[in-house]
Write an enzyme that holds these catalytic residues in place. Sequence first.
Site, PDB file in Angstrom:
ATOM      1  N   ASP A  79      58.561  80.313  10.299  1.00 11.87           N
ATOM      2  CA  ASP A  79      58.738  79.752  11.643  1.00 11.87           C
ATOM      3  C   ASP A  79      57.516  80.053  12.518  1.00 11.87           C
ATOM      4  O   ASP A  79      56.741  80.957  12.248  1.00 11.87           O
ATOM      5  CB  ASP A  79      59.959  80.379  12.325  1.00 11.87           C
ATOM      6  CG  ASP A  79      61.269  79.937  11.695  1.00 11.87           C
ATOM      7  OD1 ASP A  79      61.246  79.180  10.702  1.00 11.87           O
ATOM      8  OD2 ASP A  79      62.329  80.367  12.185  1.00 11.87           O
ATOM      9  N   ASP A  80      57.421  79.286  13.600  1.00  9.15           N
ATOM     10  CA  ASP A  80      56.515  79.575  14.741  1.00  9.15           C
ATOM     11  C   ASP A  80      55.042  79.266  14.494  1.00  9.15           C
ATOM     12  O   ASP A  80      54.193  79.671  15.283  1.00  9.15           O
ATOM     13  CB  ASP A  80      56.657  81.024  15.223  1.00  9.15           C
ATOM     14  CG  ASP A  80      58.048  81.321  15.777  1.00  9.15           C
ATOM     15  OD1 ASP A  80      58.874  80.401  15.832  1.00  9.15           O
ATOM     16  OD2 ASP A  80      58.294  82.485  16.138  1.00  9.15           O
ATOM     17  N   HIS A 130      60.710  72.808  14.962  1.00  5.38           N
ATOM     18  CA  HIS A 130      61.152  74.099  15.551  1.00  5.38           C
ATOM     19  C   HIS A 130      61.032  74.020  17.078  1.00  5.38           C
ATOM     20  O   HIS A 130      60.759  75.038  17.720  1.00  5.38           O
ATOM     21  CB  HIS A 130      60.307  75.225  14.969  1.00  5.38           C
ATOM     22  CG  HIS A 130      60.859  76.600  15.157  1.00  5.38           C
ATOM     23  ND1 HIS A 130      62.187  76.929  14.944  1.00  5.38           N
ATOM     24  CD2 HIS A 130      60.258  77.768  15.539  1.00  5.38           C
ATOM     25  CE1 HIS A 130      62.365  78.226  15.178  1.00  5.38           C
ATOM     26  NE2 HIS A 130      61.220  78.754  15.557  1.00  5.38           N
ATOM     27  N   HIS A 134      59.836  76.300  22.065  1.00  2.76           N
ATOM     28  CA  HIS A 134      60.591  77.464  21.576  1.00  2.76           C
ATOM     29  C   HIS A 134      61.522  78.084  22.624  1.00  2.76           C
ATOM     30  O   HIS A 134      61.530  79.301  22.846  1.00  2.76           O
ATOM     31  CB  HIS A 134      59.612  78.529  21.054  1.00  2.76           C
ATOM     32  CG  HIS A 134      60.199  79.419  20.000  1.00  2.76           C
ATOM     33  ND1 HIS A 134      61.005  80.505  20.311  1.00  2.76           N
ATOM     34  CD2 HIS A 134      60.114  79.406  18.656  1.00  2.76           C
ATOM     35  CE1 HIS A 134      61.363  81.115  19.192  1.00  2.76           C
ATOM     36  NE2 HIS A 134      60.839  80.462  18.169  1.00  2.76           N
ATOM     37  N   HIS A 235      57.892  84.605   9.407  1.00  6.66           N
ATOM     38  CA  HIS A 235      57.107  83.996  10.494  1.00  6.66           C
ATOM     39  C   HIS A 235      55.618  84.045  10.157  1.00  6.66           C
ATOM     40  O   HIS A 235      55.092  85.132   9.908  1.00  6.66           O
ATOM     41  CB  HIS A 235      57.368  84.739  11.805  1.00  6.66           C
ATOM     42  CG  HIS A 235      58.795  84.616  12.271  1.00  6.66           C
ATOM     43  ND1 HIS A 235      59.819  85.298  11.657  1.00  6.66           N
ATOM     44  CD2 HIS A 235      59.350  83.860  13.248  1.00  6.66           C
ATOM     45  CE1 HIS A 235      60.967  84.978  12.253  1.00  6.66           C
ATOM     46  NE2 HIS A 235      60.715  84.106  13.215  1.00  6.66           N
TER      47      HIS A 235
HETATM   48 ZN   LIG Z   1      60.908  80.732  16.162  1.00  4.69          ZN
END
Ligand SMILES: [Zn+2]
Length: 279
Positions: A79-80, A130, A134, A235
Amino acid sequence: MICSRYANLSKIRKGREKYRPGPLPCENGAVNPWLIGAPAIAAAAAGVAAYGGMYPRAQLFGPTLCRTNSPRKLAITFDDGPNPAITPKLLDLLDRYKAPATFFLIGRYIRECPELVSEISTRGHVIGNHTESHPNLFWKGSAEIRVELRLTHSAIKNVLGAPPKWFRPPFGFRNLWLAAEARELNMRVVMWTLLPGDWRAPSAEWLIRRMQPIASRAQRALAHASGTGEILCLHDGSHHEQNADRTRTLAALEHWLPRWRDLGLEFVTIDNAVSAPAP
Ligand SMILES: [Zn+2]
């Protein structure tokens, strides 16, 4: 496959036991139920909403994918990102172990480094949505959720020529409106079975220990050869800033990837987590 199991409400905060349907015990039958009933109902409703919105395997706010369809299949997700400081090194590491993965990208980062997004896809990985910035979607209405999902949907489509099929909510938080908005865009919501907390890892050794359950569960599950498999959430970036340091995540993967492979696990993207089970 869609996971349909619910967690026991009394233990969801510990994230362990399964929900067994049945009446909740009532210990206040002799008292006017309205004196305590209304607050209790409100508290219970708040608890159920919190559970549905935050527990990774809860299905209260719509179906989520939270397991692969075979104990042999391990879906590694990140993620991210994209993160120019880490993602290229991660792609090389995944190549080395022939480990296709799934990357849930933040829209504003996609626009900053579209070439890196193309590179992720070209190397055989799957890209998911995503959100744009955020936020915690638990507190957002449908209009705000729509903007967050659609901006990133378009960003991915502009780079890859095809829209994403998968969505992961920031922090894993969902609410009543999210499922409908994701469905509008033909995306399915993806959660996880293990969230080791790599963003706060004080050392690689700490993170390696936190990722041990994948191997332990695989050893037990592969002996039976039936059931479901893990979705691991790591991540490669940070929603706070670009170029975040995720070297501990790389080091922990460097440790585990050959060990998982030697255990007989097959690395799959989320696309393949739900295709025909491994023989
Ligand atoms: Zn995230």
